[in-house]
Motif scaffolding. Structure first.
Motif, PDB file in Angstrom:
ATOM      1  N   PHE A 215       0.831  -1.209   0.000  1.00  0.00           N
ATOM      2  CA  PHE A 215       0.000   0.000   0.000  1.00  0.00           C
ATOM      3  C   PHE A 215       0.862   1.254   0.000  1.00  0.00           C
ATOM      4  O   PHE A 215       0.524   2.263  -0.626  1.00  0.00           O
ATOM      5  N   ALA A 216       1.991   1.199   0.721  1.00  0.00           N
ATOM      6  CA  ALA A 216       2.902   2.343   0.731  1.00  0.00           C
ATOM      7  C   ALA A 216       3.426   2.620  -0.675  1.00  0.00           C
ATOM      8  O   ALA A 216       3.521   3.768  -1.115  1.00  0.00           O
ATOM      9  N   LEU A 217       3.757   1.540  -1.404  1.00  0.00           N
ATOM     10  CA  LEU A 217       4.216   1.698  -2.789  1.00  0.00           C
ATOM     11  C   LEU A 217       3.092   2.252  -3.666  1.00  0.00           C
ATOM     12  O   LEU A 217       3.315   3.126  -4.502  1.00  0.00           O
ATOM     13  N   ALA A 218       1.876   1.742  -3.462  1.00  0.00           N
ATOM     14  CA  ALA A 218       0.747   2.184  -4.277  1.00  0.00           C
ATOM     15  C   ALA A 218       0.404   3.641  -4.029  1.00  0.00           C
ATOM     16  O   ALA A 218       0.018   4.366  -4.943  1.00  0.00           O
ATOM     17  N   GLU A 219       0.577   4.081  -2.785  1.00  0.00           N
ATOM     18  CA  GLU A 219       0.246   5.462  -2.443  1.00  0.00           C
ATOM     19  C   GLU A 219       1.380   6.429  -2.737  1.00  0.00           C
ATOM     20  O   GLU A 219       1.183   7.636  -2.764  1.00  0.00           O
ATOM     21  N   GLY A 220       2.584   5.890  -2.929  1.00  0.00           N
ATOM     22  CA  GLY A 220       3.715   6.754  -3.237  1.00  0.00           C
ATOM     23  C   GLY A 220       4.129   7.589  -2.047  1.00  0.00           C
ATOM     24  O   GLY A 220       4.274   7.095  -0.938  1.00  0.00           O
ATOM     25  N   LYS A 221       4.306   8.883  -2.253  1.00  0.00           N
ATOM     26  CA  LYS A 221       4.842   9.777  -1.227  1.00  0.00           C
ATOM     27  C   LYS A 221       4.014   9.749   0.048  1.00  0.00           C
ATOM     28  O   LYS A 221       4.542   9.673   1.152  1.00  0.00           O
ATOM     29  N   GLN A 222       2.686   9.790  -0.094  1.00  0.00           N
ATOM     30  CA  GLN A 222       1.816   9.809   1.075  1.00  0.00           C
ATOM     31  C   GLN A 222       1.944   8.516   1.873  1.00  0.00           C
ATOM     32  O   GLN A 222       1.972   8.520   3.089  1.00  0.00           O
ATOM     33  N   GLY A 223       2.039   7.380   1.172  1.00  0.00           N
ATOM     34  CA  GLY A 223       2.118   6.094   1.852  1.00  0.00           C
ATOM     35  C   GLY A 223       3.377   5.928   2.668  1.00  0.00           C
ATOM     36  O   GLY A 223       3.383   5.245   3.681  1.00  0.00           O
ATOM     37  N   GLY A 224       4.471   6.566   2.227  1.00  0.00           N
ATOM     38  CA  GLY A 224       5.727   6.437   2.943  1.00  0.00           C
ATOM     39  C   GLY A 224       5.699   7.032   4.329  1.00  0.00           C
ATOM     40  O   GLY A 224       6.576   6.756   5.142  1.00  0.00           O
ATOM     41  N   GLN A 225       4.678   7.853   4.624  1.00  0.00           N
ATOM     42  CA  GLN A 225       4.608   8.479   5.933  1.00  0.00           C
ATOM     43  C   GLN A 225       4.267   7.479   7.027  1.00  0.00           C
ATOM     44  O   GLN A 225       4.484   7.753   8.198  1.00  0.00           O
ATOM     45  N   TYR A 226       3.694   6.339   6.661  1.00  0.00           N
ATOM     46  CA  TYR A 226       3.384   5.367   7.703  1.00  0.00           C
ATOM     47  C   TYR A 226       4.227   4.101   7.568  1.00  0.00           C
ATOM     48  O   TYR A 226       4.060   3.170   8.329  1.00  0.00           O
ATOM     49  N   TYR A 227       5.140   4.070   6.605  1.00  0.00           N
ATOM     50  CA  TYR A 227       5.874   2.829   6.364  1.00  0.00           C
ATOM     51  C   TYR A 227       7.362   3.105   6.157  1.00  0.00           C
ATOM     52  O   TYR A 227       7.741   3.879   5.283  1.00  0.00           O
ATOM     53  N   THR A 228       8.199   2.494   6.992  1.00  0.00           N
ATOM     54  CA  THR A 228       9.645   2.551   6.842  1.00  0.00           C
ATOM     55  C   THR A 228      10.092   1.239   6.201  1.00  0.00           C
ATOM     56  O   THR A 228       9.641   0.174   6.610  1.00  0.00           O
ATOM     57  N   PRO A 229      10.967   1.289   5.182  1.00  0.00           N
ATOM     58  CA  PRO A 229      11.407   0.050   4.530  1.00  0.00           C
ATOM     59  C   PRO A 229      11.855  -1.003   5.537  1.00  0.00           C
ATOM     60  O   PRO A 229      12.583  -0.706   6.490  1.00  0.00           O
ATOM     61  N   PHE A 430      13.665   4.800  -0.001  1.00  0.00           N
ATOM     62  CA  PHE A 430      12.349   5.147   0.512  1.00  0.00           C
ATOM     63  C   PHE A 430      11.345   5.367  -0.610  1.00  0.00           C
ATOM     64  O   PHE A 430      11.679   5.890  -1.668  1.00  0.00           O
ATOM     65  N   THR A 431      10.091   4.998  -0.342  1.00  0.00           N
ATOM     66  CA  THR A 431       9.032   5.181  -1.330  1.00  0.00           C
ATOM     67  C   THR A 431       8.592   6.632  -1.414  1.00  0.00           C
ATOM     68  O   THR A 431       8.061   7.064  -2.437  1.00  0.00           O
ATOM     69  N   ASN A 432       8.798   7.403  -0.348  1.00  0.00           N
ATOM     70  CA  ASN A 432       8.203   8.735  -0.277  1.00  0.00           C
ATOM     71  C   ASN A 432       9.188   9.880  -0.477  1.00  0.00           C
ATOM     72  O   ASN A 432       8.782  11.043  -0.481  1.00  0.00           O
TER      73      ASN A 432
END
Length: 576
Positions: A215-229, A430-432
């Protein structure tokens, strides 16, 4: 984990993600993650409840002097009476809560929901209502009602389960998703004819974590705010080694550091032949998150893992509404937003968290209002126990910037001997964000204790920018050997180190005087130097002559090609 178990999980990930991804055309990732993760959670609590029920049935029937649960058959007039007695006993809440299993009311159990959702009945939706809207309302309403009942029965979960009716999901898509989770075997799974040693909560915990990443990948920048690799979380946890004590993350996102700590304890218990469950009781988890939906994701993540947690009374800003003001943690880990600008408030001026004791005197080091990097660091230091250790992911600029008060804060941290290790990371992790990042490791006590040598006056610098591999065109990741190389270097430095252990281009242990010469800039590249090139045995003069000759030949070839191109263009009528 066995290879066959990993293969099973990989195939399961792909299967379930494919089913969930069908929702993408109907909902954006930011919304459909709540539907999917909510169903995963519902499936988890139901499966865990049923597993405990099966354990209890065996215990009730087992005739053993040491078995306090035993219900003797002779105490009942008939088999039917005995069966009914056991069924009644199975509905006693305490049998589940004593094993940290959530109580699931009958109406909220997965099998009940599955039957009602796939075959809606008039008793649920009303005799005079018909049509697609009614089916959709019955399915989403049943799931939301299950969440209501579970929260009522388990105060710990109150307010953390997202209701799905608000997303107005297509009926068939929702039913299809319920079917997908229903037909997937989470309990006592088999794969390629082999019975796997995986429990449903372990499988669903893995699926939850995998989905968070996707989901973090799908959301891109916004998703990275809740997910650390995952690889970065694993690296930090393995370097800090949080076996026991209080663990705190003031910017916890979905709780990745806590999950990784839990896994680390399990692996450590296997190696040391400890009881993992008993070892986990020695860990207390504290977190804080400002985003309300992310706060809920983290709480669900902990619940699925069976991790007891304290995330404060509500989602809240760590600077303006500290939910754990009196906490002094043994381990603090965080990946806050890089270079956050909008964080300051006048009431934070002269805050006690900005105070550092220098030579017996209290000194206020107010972080710059336009960048929260050092505010996070000072906040974490304030919450660190006297013998605690912490790790903080920050943008690379934190290692060298002198903007406002940053250079002075960094200098003071070094002078107070709080900095233990600096790790420069590769780009594209990082995704974001594409901002280059580093990890700060700080501790309040570098003296010799717990098998570690006296490291006072020293800082280890690790340049890991050349490690890792490109997992796709956009993202880089660490291999296990990369993580092991960094971790082993850090632990070796903590326990035993000599100048011979310094490795050009990778690691260097610097003393205070060396850091002072570099004006307290903490970029590892300044200290580790360039990696020594392998000597090919060719004398320098001979090598230089050969290179000069090669360059001359290349220039001559370039002149010939240029003349040929001009001749060809002239033949085509161009004036060159």
């Amino acid at each position: 984990m066995k290879d066959i178990e990993q293969q099973f999980l990989n195939e399961l990930d792909a299967q379930l993600w494919k089913a969930a991804d069908k929702l993408r055309s109907h909902l954006d990732a930011a919304n459909y993650k709540h539907v999917v993760l909510g169903l995963i959670f519902l499936k988890y609590v139901s499966d865990a409840f049923e597993e405990r029920q099966q354990e209890l049935i065996e215990l009730f029937q087992k005739d053993d002097d040491d078995n306090i649960y035993h219900m003797p058959r002779d105490d009942y007039d008939s088999d039917e009476d005995y069966k009914q007695a056991i069924e009644a006993e199975l509905e006693i809440n305490d049998y589940y809560t004593e094993k940290n299993v959530f109580w699931v009311p009958k109406i909220a159990r997965w099998n009940t929901l599955k039957e009602k959702i796939i075959l809606p009945t008039n008793s649920v939706i009303g005799e005079n209502e018909q049509g697609e809207d009614v089916k959709m309302r019955s399915a989403s309403w049943l799931i939301d009602n299950a969440f209501d009942e579970i929260e009522k029965a388990n105060p710990k979960l109150k307010g953390i389960l997202n209701r799905i009716s608000q997303y107005q999901l297509d009926t068939d898509k929702l039913i299809g998703l319920v079917n997908e989770f229903s037909t997937t075997k989470f309990h006592d799974p088999e794969y390629k004819g082999e019975k796997l040693n995986l429990k449903s909560k372990d499988i669903l915990g893995h699926v939850y974590e995998y989905f968070l990443g996707e989901f973090a990948l799908a959301e891109g920048k916004q998703g990275g705010q809740y997910y650390t690799p995952k690889s970065i979380v694993t690296l930090i946890v393995e370097m800090l080694e949080p076996y026991k004590g209080r663990v705190y993350d003031p910017a916890m996102g979905s709780g990745g550091f806590f999950v990784s700590s839990d896994k680390f304890i399990e692996e450590h218990a296997k190696i040391k032949h400890y009881d993992a469950a008993e070892q986990k009781k020695q860990i207390s988890v504290y977190g804080q998150e400002s985003n309300p939906t992310t706060w809920k994701l983290a709480a669900m993540n902990m619940a699925i893992r069976g991790i007891d947690f304290n995330f404060g009374k509500k989602n809240a800003d760590s600077f303006l509404d500290d939910q754990h003001p009196d906490l002094r943690a043994d381990f603090v880990m965080a990946n806050p937003p890089f270079n956050m600008k909008d964080w300051w408030h006048e009431k934070l001026a002269d805050d006690v968290r900005w105070t550092i004791n220098t030579n017996g005197e209290k000194r206020i080091l107010t972080p710059p209002a336009g960048n929260a990097n050092f505010a996070w660091m000072l906040h974490m230091l304030y919450h660190l126990a006297p013998t605690g250790s912490m790790a903080l992911l920050l943008a690379n600029g934190s290692m060298s910037s002198n903007t406002n008060n940053e250079g002075e804060i960094r200098r003071t941290l070094v002078e107070q001997d709080l900095v233990e290790c600096m790790v420069a990371l590769p780009g594209q992790l990082f995704t974001n964000t594409q901002i280059p990042a580093c990890i700060w490791f700080l501790t309040k006590d570098k003296s010799a204790r717990n098998g570690k040598r006296d490291r006072r006056g020293e800082v280890l610098f690790i340049d890991a920018r050349n490690l890792g591999y490109m997992k796709d065109r956009v993202l880089r990741d660490f291999k296990e050997e990369d993580t092991r190389q960094i971790t082993n270097t850090f632990h070796k430095w903590q326990r035993e180190w000599s100048e011979e252990n310094n490795q050009a281009g990778f690691c260097f242990s610097a003393n205070f005087a060396t850091i002072q010469k570099h004006d307290f800039v903490l970029t590892p590249g300044r200290y580790v130097g360039a990696e020594a090139e392998e000597d090919d045995g060719v004398p320098f003069a001979e090598k230089m002559a050969a290179l000069t000759s090669q360059l001359k030949a290349q220039f001559e070839e370039s002149d010939k090609l240029e003349a040929q191109i001009k001749q060809n263009l002239a033949g085509l009528g161009f004036n060159v």
